[in-house]
Write a protein that holds these residues in place. Sequence first.
Motif, PDB file in Angstrom:
ATOM      1  N   ALA A 108       5.893   9.082   7.013  1.00  0.00           N
ATOM      2  CA  ALA A 108       4.884   9.002   7.805  1.00  0.00           C
ATOM      3  C   ALA A 108       3.984   8.192   6.671  1.00  0.00           C
ATOM      4  N   VAL A 109       3.443   7.147   7.837  1.00  0.00           N
ATOM      5  CA  VAL A 109       2.503   6.474   6.913  1.00  0.00           C
ATOM      6  C   VAL A 109       1.466   6.366   8.036  1.00  0.00           C
ATOM      7  N   ASP A 110       0.183   6.787   7.522  1.00  0.00           N
ATOM      8  CA  ASP A 110      -1.150   6.720   8.581  1.00  0.00           C
ATOM      9  C   ASP A 110      -2.217   6.137   7.685  1.00  0.00           C
ATOM     10  N   PHE A 111      -3.295   5.952   8.127  1.00  0.00           N
ATOM     11  CA  PHE A 111      -4.358   5.332   7.491  1.00  0.00           C
ATOM     12  C   PHE A 111      -4.833   5.917   6.123  1.00  0.00           C
ATOM     13  N   ASP A 112      -4.674   7.224   6.030  1.00  0.00           N
ATOM     14  CA  ASP A 112      -4.619   7.665   4.624  1.00  0.00           C
ATOM     15  C   ASP A 112      -3.841   7.173   3.487  1.00  0.00           C
ATOM     16  N   ASP A 113      -2.621   6.982   4.209  1.00  0.00           N
ATOM     17  CA  ASP A 113      -1.460   6.682   3.212  1.00  0.00           C
ATOM     18  C   ASP A 113      -1.275   5.100   2.997  1.00  0.00           C
ATOM     19  N   CYS A 114      -1.711   4.255   3.769  1.00  0.00           N
ATOM     20  CA  CYS A 114      -1.156   2.786   3.735  1.00  0.00           C
ATOM     21  C   CYS A 114      -1.726   2.213   2.594  1.00  0.00           C
ATOM     22  N   LEU A 169      -1.414  -1.940   2.191  1.00  0.00           N
ATOM     23  CA  LEU A 169      -2.027  -2.079   3.313  1.00  0.00           C
ATOM     24  C   LEU A 169      -3.333  -1.717   3.474  1.00  0.00           C
ATOM     25  N   SER A 170      -4.304  -2.262   4.339  1.00  0.00           N
ATOM     26  CA  SER A 170      -5.495  -1.702   4.922  1.00  0.00           C
ATOM     27  C   SER A 170      -5.057  -0.928   6.327  1.00  0.00           C
ATOM     28  N   GLU A 196      15.265   6.618   6.954  1.00  0.00           N
ATOM     29  CA  GLU A 196      15.903   6.177   7.939  1.00  0.00           C
ATOM     30  C   GLU A 196      14.797   5.896   9.119  1.00  0.00           C
ATOM     31  N   ALA A 197      13.737   6.300   8.993  1.00  0.00           N
ATOM     32  CA  ALA A 197      12.631   6.148  10.040  1.00  0.00           C
ATOM     33  C   ALA A 197      11.188   6.549   9.544  1.00  0.00           C
ATOM     34  N   MET A 198       9.993   5.943  10.017  1.00  0.00           N
ATOM     35  CA  MET A 198       8.721   6.276  10.019  1.00  0.00           C
ATOM     36  C   MET A 198       7.911   6.561  11.253  1.00  0.00           C
ATOM     37  N   VAL A 199       6.921   7.339  10.873  1.00  0.00           N
ATOM     38  CA  VAL A 199       6.013   7.540  12.037  1.00  0.00           C
ATOM     39  C   VAL A 199       4.958   6.954  11.488  1.00  0.00           C
ATOM     40  N   VAL A 200       4.331   6.034  12.517  1.00  0.00           N
ATOM     41  CA  VAL A 200       2.949   5.393  12.106  1.00  0.00           C
ATOM     42  C   VAL A 200       1.900   5.349  13.516  1.00  0.00           C
ATOM     43  N   PRO A 201       0.856   4.904  13.407  1.00  0.00           N
ATOM     44  CA  PRO A 201      -0.125   5.054  14.284  1.00  0.00           C
ATOM     45  C   PRO A 201       0.304   4.026  15.462  1.00  0.00           C
ATOM     46  N   GLY A 211     -13.245   9.514   7.570  1.00  0.00           N
ATOM     47  CA  GLY A 211     -11.892   9.948   6.876  1.00  0.00           C
ATOM     48  C   GLY A 211     -11.022  10.666   7.796  1.00  0.00           C
ATOM     49  N   THR A 212     -11.193  10.582   9.169  1.00  0.00           N
ATOM     50  CA  THR A 212     -10.068  11.567   9.896  1.00  0.00           C
ATOM     51  C   THR A 212     -10.305  10.842  11.311  1.00  0.00           C
ATOM     52  N   TYR A 213      -9.571  11.353  12.246  1.00  0.00           N
ATOM     53  CA  TYR A 213      -9.559  10.754  13.603  1.00  0.00           C
ATOM     54  C   TYR A 213      -9.003  11.675  14.529  1.00  0.00           C
ATOM     55  N   ASP A 214      -9.618  11.700  15.802  1.00  0.00           N
ATOM     56  CA  ASP A 214      -9.209  12.593  16.720  1.00  0.00           C
ATOM     57  C   ASP A 214      -7.768  12.158  17.550  1.00  0.00           C
ATOM     58  N   PRO A 215      -6.995  13.306  17.544  1.00  0.00           N
ATOM     59  CA  PRO A 215      -5.805  12.950  18.542  1.00  0.00           C
ATOM     60  C   PRO A 215      -6.223  12.649  19.812  1.00  0.00           C
ATOM     61  N   PHE A 216      -5.180  11.840  20.340  1.00  0.00           N
ATOM     62  CA  PHE A 216      -5.386  11.275  21.629  1.00  0.00           C
ATOM     63  C   PHE A 216      -5.704  12.463  22.665  1.00  0.00           C
ATOM     64  N   ASP A 217      -6.593  12.490  23.489  1.00  0.00           N
ATOM     65  CA  ASP A 217      -7.022  13.418  24.585  1.00  0.00           C
ATOM     66  C   ASP A 217      -6.452  12.844  25.805  1.00  0.00           C
ATOM     67  N   ASP A 218      -5.457  13.560  26.562  1.00  0.00           N
ATOM     68  CA  ASP A 218      -5.047  12.965  27.638  1.00  0.00           C
ATOM     69  C   ASP A 218      -5.890  12.986  29.089  1.00  0.00           C
ATOM     70  N   PRO A 219      -6.114  11.931  29.534  1.00  0.00           N
ATOM     71  CA  PRO A 219      -6.935  11.758  30.533  1.00  0.00           C
ATOM     72  C   PRO A 219      -6.400  12.638  31.709  1.00  0.00           C
ATOM     73  N   PRO A 220      -7.151  13.005  32.669  1.00  0.00           N
ATOM     74  CA  PRO A 220      -6.752  13.643  33.812  1.00  0.00           C
ATOM     75  C   PRO A 220      -5.905  12.828  34.804  1.00  0.00           C
TER      76      PRO A 220
END
Length: 200
Positions: A78-84, A89-90, A115-120, A187-196
């Motif tokens: 997993a590579v997120d904004f904290d890890d990049c 990378l920025s 074998e795989a990565m999870v990214v934003p 230093g963090t961000y909200d997960p996607f909030d599914d719209p109606p």
Amino acid sequence: MRFTAYRHAAYDTPWWAFPSSRDGRFHRAEQDTVQYLSLHPLGPAAEMLRHHVGPLGDPDQVRLNLWTAVIDIDAVTAVDFDDCAAYGLSADQLVGADYAPTQALADAVRGGGAEAMVVPSAALPGTHNLILFGVRVLHPYLWEPIDAEEVRTGHLTDWARPAAEVAGRVRWHGAPHSAVEQWKLTGTYDPFDDPPPTRR
């Protein structure tokens, strides 16, 4: 680790057996076989709208051939904004328009044995994409795969319209990435909030 993922593909399979002829965020043309999947059901529509319609276009111009897949994979990074930054990378580059930094990231992650990565997701802030390295092939959804290249895959739609509510959540080319901007401030961000769901 098990993932349920989604993608659009206009062919009779959503899987690449050969390298693409065009550059992508995590691969170079003619060199790497890489599979791109969304970990949110609205992700494929957001990607298609961002790349093929734009903010002034008509979402009904897009027709989606959607697939879902169940993927079991052990070596995932997993590579997120904290890890990049550890990969040079920025946060902006991780979801940016210049693919060279993210292609180098993919080289580093794959070189480390993943074998795989999870990214934003660049298209749908607050969600993530699953990037699979190497060839994969379609396998019946309820059957256990026999070898590592086989992926349990189901066909969801043929020539379907995107959900009406997704267009208002797409991060268009040239626009700030709302999750990156929030992360820079807090230093963090909200997960996607599914719209109606919106009915036409």
